[in-house]
Design an enzyme around this catalytic site. Structure first.
Site, PDB file in Angstrom:
ATOM      1  N   GLU A 182       0.829  -1.212   0.000  1.00 55.84           N
ATOM      2  CA  GLU A 182       0.000   0.000   0.000  1.00 55.84           C
ATOM      3  C   GLU A 182       0.867   1.267   0.000  1.00 55.84           C
ATOM      4  O   GLU A 182       0.835   2.067   0.934  1.00 55.84           O
ATOM      5  CB  GLU A 182      -0.935   0.017   1.218  1.00 55.84           C
ATOM      6  CG  GLU A 182      -1.921  -1.121   1.200  1.00 55.84           C
ATOM      7  CD  GLU A 182      -3.030  -1.028   2.235  1.00 55.84           C
ATOM      8  OE1 GLU A 182      -4.086  -1.603   2.021  1.00 55.84           O
ATOM      9  OE2 GLU A 182      -2.828  -0.376   3.262  1.00 55.84           O
ATOM     10  N   GLU A 375      -5.590  -8.166  -1.061  1.00 54.90           N
ATOM     11  CA  GLU A 375      -6.275  -8.017   0.230  1.00 54.90           C
ATOM     12  C   GLU A 375      -7.738  -7.707  -0.024  1.00 54.90           C
ATOM     13  O   GLU A 375      -8.060  -6.847  -0.844  1.00 54.90           O
ATOM     14  CB  GLU A 375      -5.700  -6.864   1.057  1.00 54.90           C
ATOM     15  CG  GLU A 375      -4.362  -7.128   1.669  1.00 54.90           C
ATOM     16  CD  GLU A 375      -3.895  -5.998   2.578  1.00 54.90           C
ATOM     17  OE1 GLU A 375      -4.740  -5.362   3.239  1.00 54.90           O
ATOM     18  OE2 GLU A 375      -2.676  -5.766   2.615  1.00 54.90           O
TER      19      GLU A 375
END
Ligand code: BG6
Length: 478
Positions: A182, A375
């Site tokens: 991320e 995810e």
């Protein structure tokens, strides 16, 4: 008739991160990392955004990463369970401080290297392909104390050494790599994302984008080395995704949505297209942000773009250009406006399966590179019976709805998607809150927010459900 299966070879699996599950924070020479010193409780927020200086353990706080779910000692049992579910891939991250405890050593720590080698071999026993995040909210504390984390260009050298060591040692064992988890979190949780702590009065945006430049160049260098060491290696970037919707059709809301999306796509624009986008350069100009670059940086970015784009997806987001619209709800690290058409999890994260199809399509249209959802999942409170069994239909429903829209994106829209790893396939410490109570897993772990529990593992109802999904390559989801 709608096709129910996924493409052959689709990589089903689950995902974890070292600091949220390994524990054993000082075992076998491991050094201290930023995420270790993020406590549970009200101080966590200020620590992970770089506003509260906590560079060491302090008296009176509970640090859940110290023990995690003790996966360092129990990984064989855990991987056996992943194998039983039929995982094709397991996404995990390396704890940098197991390999280089301080971060700036010239020689790696053999015990750390051996740990991951054993773990990867364990995965292969079950036909599980490891997908490795090189840094998942992970930076050695020594590099933060001595160099200021990713604000310092020296980090490129340390990161390169880490990557070279990993690619060399694990050649033949690992072929899927992600450079930074991320990467856009550098803007929202900069201590966690890049080891940044801000002094009073600092120009934070300047520091964040400078650190971002360092991470982006480091990521491109890693991609280059990965390909040189093994042409089989596939390197991906990783974005905390979730499309912004305009709050109304008012053009100023649409414009705001475009701008907020660009905050995240900025990173992928560089990693996948190889260039800083004009909108960012203009924004920097307006704000007086000047990024120090060295000769060759732009060439490296251009020449070593990623092989695939991975992302996390928990929810879509909502944007408004009207400053009076303030009704916000929590989300992955940063909040968004509330969407009245959606339900939310117990933590206020809104649930939007169609948003996953939308996000997949937007990213695919923008970059035309293979995608990987690394995810997705529902953080929920589980209530186990006396055998540790959890009847988690809420989780099954959440995942099933997302599997359906992901299938539509592939079969109906033609998006190229390599795989899907659900977040926290085994219960683990929450990154945002430090809680154990917020669970994502198919496997229940007996541990509470205060660190009490047997650490025993047990299967939830979703365990068998996911096993069936994988065995039928998605066809069991109707
Ligand atoms: C992502 C992270 O932000 O979301 C994970 O990559 C994190 O590390 C996950 O755990 C879920 O967030 P949380 O705050 O519920 O743990």
């Amino acid at each position: 008739m709608t096709k129910l299966t996924f493409p052959e070879g689709f990589l089903w699996g689950g995902a974890t991160a070292a600091n949220q599950c390994e524990g054993a924070y000082d075992a076998d020479g491991r050094g201290l990392a930023n995420v270790d010193v993020a406590p549970i409780g009200p101080e966590r927020g200020p620590v992970i955004v770089g506003k509260r200086k906590m560079f060491d353990f302090e008296e009176g706080y509970h640090y859940p990463a110290k023990v995690g779910i003790d996966m360092y000692n129990r990984y064989k049992e855990d991987i056996a369970l992943f194998g039983e579910m039929g995982f094709k891939t397991y996404r995990l991250s390396i704890a940098w401080t197991r390999i280089f405890p301080k971060g700036d050593e010239l020689e790696p720590n053999e015990k750390g290297l051996q740990f991951y080698e054993d773990l990867f071999k364990e995965c292969h026993k079950y036909g599980i392909e490891p997908l490795v995040t090189i840094t998942h909210f992970d930076c050695p504390m020594h590099l933060i104390k001595e160099y200021g984390g990713w604000r310092n260009r020296k980090m490129l050298e340390f990161y390169e050494r880490l990557c070279r060591t990993l690619f060399t040692r694990y050649k033949g064992l690992v072929k899927y790599w992600l450079t930074f988890n991320e990467i856009n979190m550098i803007l929202h949780a900069p201590f966690m994302g890049a080891g940044l702590y801000f002094e009073e009065g600092e120009n934070e945006e300047q520091v964040k984008y400078q650190a971002a430049h360092h991470e982006l160049v480091a990521s491109a260098i890693a991609t280059k080395i990965a390909h040189e060491i093994d042409s089989e290696n596939k390197v991906g970037c990783m974005l905390a995704a979730g499309q912004y919707y305009p709050n109304t059709p008012h053009p100023r809301d649409v414009w705001e949505a475009i701008n907020l999306d660009r905050e995240g796509y900025f990173f992928v624009d560089v990693q996948a297209r190889g260039e800083y986008p004009n909108y960012a350069k203009k924004e920097w100009e307006r704000k007086g942000i000047e990024i120090a670059m060295e000769e060759g940086d732009l060439d490296i970015l251009k020449e070593h773009t990623v092989d695939f784009i991975s992302f996390s997806y928990y929810s879509s987001r909502v944007a408004s250009g009207d400053p009076e619209v303030k009704d916000k709800t929590a989300g992955n690290i940063f909040a968004s406006l509330k969407n009245p058409y959606l339900d939310a999890s117990e933590w206020g994260w809104q649930i939007d399966p169609l948003g996953l199809r939308i996000t997949l399509n937007v990213i695919w249209d923008r970059y035309q590179k293979p995608l990987f959802i690394v995810e997705n999942g529902l953080g929920a409170v589980d209530t186990p019976d006396e055998n540790g069994y959890v009847e988690d239909d809420y989780r099954i429903n959440y995942l099933a709805e997302h599997v359906k829209t992901m299938r539509d994106a592939i079969n109906e829209d033609g998006v190229e998607l390599w795989g899907y790893t659900t977040w926290g396939c085994i219960d683990l410490v929450s990154a945002g809150t430090g809680e154990m109570k917020k669970r994502y897993g198919f496997i229940y772990v007996d541990l509470d927010n205060d660190g009490k529990g047997t650490l025993n593992r047990s299967k939830k109802k979703s365990f068998d459900w996911y096993k069936e999904v994988i065995a039928t390559n998605g066809a069991s989801v109707k």
